[in-house]
Enzyme design. Sequence first.
Site, PDB file in Angstrom:
ATOM      1  N   LYS A  83      -1.776   5.631  -2.837  1.00 15.81           N
ATOM      2  CA  LYS A  83      -1.899   4.383  -3.606  1.00 15.81           C
ATOM      3  C   LYS A  83      -3.056   3.552  -3.052  1.00 15.81           C
ATOM      4  CE  LYS A  83      -0.729   0.932  -1.793  1.00 15.81           C
ATOM      5  NZ  LYS A  83      -0.290  -0.239  -1.005  1.00 15.81           N
ATOM      6  N   PRO A 143      -2.193   9.537   6.545  1.00 16.33           N
ATOM      7  CA  PRO A 143      -1.745   8.835   7.755  1.00 16.33           C
ATOM      8  C   PRO A 143      -0.619   7.858   7.441  1.00 16.33           C
ATOM      9  CG  PRO A 143      -3.978   8.154   7.122  1.00 16.33           C
ATOM     10  CD  PRO A 143      -3.591   9.264   6.208  1.00 16.33           C
ATOM     11  N   VAL A 144       0.280   7.661   8.419  1.00 11.21           N
ATOM     12  CA  VAL A 144       1.432   6.778   8.184  1.00 11.21           C
ATOM     13  C   VAL A 144       1.052   5.328   8.496  1.00 11.21           C
ATOM     14  CG1 VAL A 144       3.117   8.601   8.611  1.00 11.21           C
ATOM     15  CG2 VAL A 144       2.365   7.167  10.506  1.00 11.21           C
ATOM     16  N   ALA A 145       1.807   4.393   7.925  1.00 11.27           N
ATOM     17  CA  ALA A 145       1.593   2.948   8.121  1.00 11.27           C
ATOM     18  C   ALA A 145       0.119   2.602   7.925  1.00 11.27           C
ATOM     19  CB  ALA A 145       2.066   2.522   9.515  1.00 11.27           C
ATOM     20  N   GLY A 150      -1.420   1.586   4.584  1.00 11.94           N
ATOM     21  CA  GLY A 150      -1.837   0.786   3.423  1.00 11.94           C
ATOM     22  C   GLY A 150      -2.102   1.576   2.160  1.00 11.94           C
ATOM     23  N   ILE A 151      -1.764   2.875   2.153  1.00 10.82           N
ATOM     24  CA  ILE A 151      -2.001   3.678   0.950  1.00 10.82           C
ATOM     25  C   ILE A 151      -0.699   4.286   0.415  1.00 10.82           C
ATOM     26  CG2 ILE A 151      -4.446   4.144   1.280  1.00 10.82           C
ATOM     27  CD1 ILE A 151      -3.717   6.787   2.610  1.00 10.82           C
ATOM     28  N   GLY A 211       4.858   6.366   2.836  1.00  8.49           N
ATOM     29  CA  GLY A 211       6.295   6.562   2.651  1.00  8.49           C
ATOM     30  C   GLY A 211       6.759   6.179   1.251  1.00  8.49           C
ATOM     31  N   SER A 212       6.131   5.167   0.656  1.00  7.36           N
ATOM     32  CA  SER A 212       6.523   4.748  -0.705  1.00  7.36           C
ATOM     33  C   SER A 212       6.203   5.841  -1.715  1.00  7.36           C
ATOM     34  CB  SER A 212       5.779   3.469  -1.112  1.00  7.36           C
ATOM     35  OG  SER A 212       5.962   2.461  -0.164  1.00  7.36           O
ATOM     36  N   ALA A 213       5.008   6.415  -1.593  1.00  5.05           N
ATOM     37  CA  ALA A 213       4.612   7.498  -2.501  1.00  5.05           C
ATOM     38  C   ALA A 213       5.520   8.706  -2.296  1.00  5.05           C
ATOM     39  CB  ALA A 213       3.157   7.873  -2.264  1.00  5.05           C
ATOM     40  N   ASP A 246       6.508  -1.107  -2.931  1.00  6.09           N
ATOM     41  CA  ASP A 246       5.484  -0.321  -3.627  1.00  6.09           C
ATOM     42  C   ASP A 246       6.060   0.864  -4.394  1.00  6.09           C
ATOM     43  OD1 ASP A 246       3.480  -1.946  -2.675  1.00  6.09           O
ATOM     44  OD2 ASP A 246       2.746  -0.538  -1.165  1.00  6.09           O
TER      45      ASP A 246
HETATM   46  O1  C5P Z   1       9.228  -3.661   0.697  1.00  9.48           O
HETATM   47  P1  C5P Z   1       8.728  -3.024   1.940  1.00  9.48           P
HETATM   48  O2  C5P Z   1       9.839  -2.496   2.790  1.00  9.48           O
HETATM   49  O3  C5P Z   1       7.668  -2.007   1.708  1.00  9.48           O
HETATM   50  O4  C5P Z   1       8.024  -4.187   2.753  1.00  9.48           O
HETATM   51  C1  C5P Z   1       7.753  -4.101   4.126  1.00  9.48           C
HETATM   52  C2  C5P Z   1       7.490  -5.498   4.651  1.00  9.48           C
HETATM   53  O5  C5P Z   1       6.250  -5.990   4.114  1.00  9.48           O
HETATM   54  C3  C5P Z   1       8.514  -6.514   4.222  1.00  9.48           C
HETATM   55  O6  C5P Z   1       9.580  -6.550   5.116  1.00  9.48           O
HETATM   56  C4  C5P Z   1       7.730  -7.803   4.230  1.00  9.48           C
HETATM   57  O7  C5P Z   1       7.623  -8.282   5.543  1.00  9.48           O
HETATM   58  C5  C5P Z   1       6.352  -7.358   3.803  1.00  9.48           C
HETATM   59  N1  C5P Z   1       6.106  -7.561   2.369  1.00  9.48           N
HETATM   60  C6  C5P Z   1       5.898  -8.837   1.896  1.00  9.48           C
HETATM   61  N2  C5P Z   1       5.659  -9.053   0.573  1.00  9.48           N
HETATM   62  C7  C5P Z   1       5.591  -8.015  -0.280  1.00  9.48           C
HETATM   63  C8  C5P Z   1       5.775  -6.697   0.181  1.00  9.48           C
HETATM   64  C9  C5P Z   1       6.035  -6.506   1.516  1.00  9.48           C
HETATM   65  O8  C5P Z   1       5.948  -9.809   2.666  1.00  9.48           O
HETATM   66  N3  C5P Z   1       5.322  -8.242  -1.569  1.00  9.48           N
END
Ligand code: C5P
Length: 293
Positions: free
Chosen positions: A20, A107-109, A111-112, A115-117, A149
């Site tokens: 992503k 790569p993990v953590a 920004g792409i 884990g969500s994908a 995401d």
């Molecule tokens: O939803 P997700 O588990 O991917 O989000 C990880 C962390 O990123 C959340 O706990 C929150 O701190 C932050 N986040 C946010 N606003 C968003 C998406 C994520 O603050 N729209």
Amino acid sequence: MPLPDAAVDMPLLTETAYAKINLALHVRARRDDGYHALESLFVFTEDGDGLTAQDRDDGQIDLSINGPFASGLDTGTDNLVVKAALALRSHAGLSKGATIRLTKNLPVASGIGGGSADAAAALRLLTRLWRVDIDAADLATIALQLGSDVPACIASVSQRVGGRGEHVAQYDVAGLADMPILLVNPLVPVSTAQVFGGWDRIDRGPLDTSSLDMLITQGRNDLEPSAMKVAPVIGDALASLRAQPGVKIARMSGSGATCFALFYDAATRDAAALAIGMAQPSWWTMASRIRQI
Ligand code: C5P
């Protein structure tokens, strides 16, 4: 490793967990629930992690992970792929299991989507494998419970995204489909929560997605300054992308540290990938294209 006899006849289904990219990411407000209200254009690359799944009758969800970024990843109930499988199975009221293999190319953590994908791809894969008849709204609800995401990663096409990630609408920007893209990550994992937490809480205005030019000239990633505080090397990755000939735009994706550049043609992108790879051999790069709707 040979498969157990019982698994040999089971059909093997495959899916790609497309990376992503936030072409632009405007953070508009910090919400009372701690999440942030976003406006973003999500696009996806043609490449990503790989998933395969096979049915199993003993009810177990068995995940194994291989590939360049498999190391250290949990294969138990903390893994989003396993969480996705359990949530879908419980929604469908099934007792089936699955043998799932994840090939972690991204790569993990980073920004792409990562884990969500993977979670969204697991939902697509297991819906097919278990022949689950689920309507789109229920699937979106399960997806959002897995992560902000994940709803957009279900379709993995160009989408306008709002709310904390739950408002998704397919959105085609002329000229974007099939565009060559280069991803660069200096291999510093960055915590999404930490980067959102460092946002300066200044609303810099809405996102105009009316054209690719507007996205490039007026679009921003409001998380860049915060991410660069956490990992200053992101600034180096952006600078090295911007220094390449033929770059139309270079920006960070999501909460970082992956940065991307768009190009008009693949040869120019490949030359940039080669140059960055030689200058920074420890960085990760991936050359791909924007996935078409
Ligand atoms: O939803 P997700 O588990 O991917 O989000 C990880 C962390 O990123 C959340 O706990 C929150 O701190 C932050 N986040 C946010 N606003 C968003 C998406 C994520 O603050 N729209």
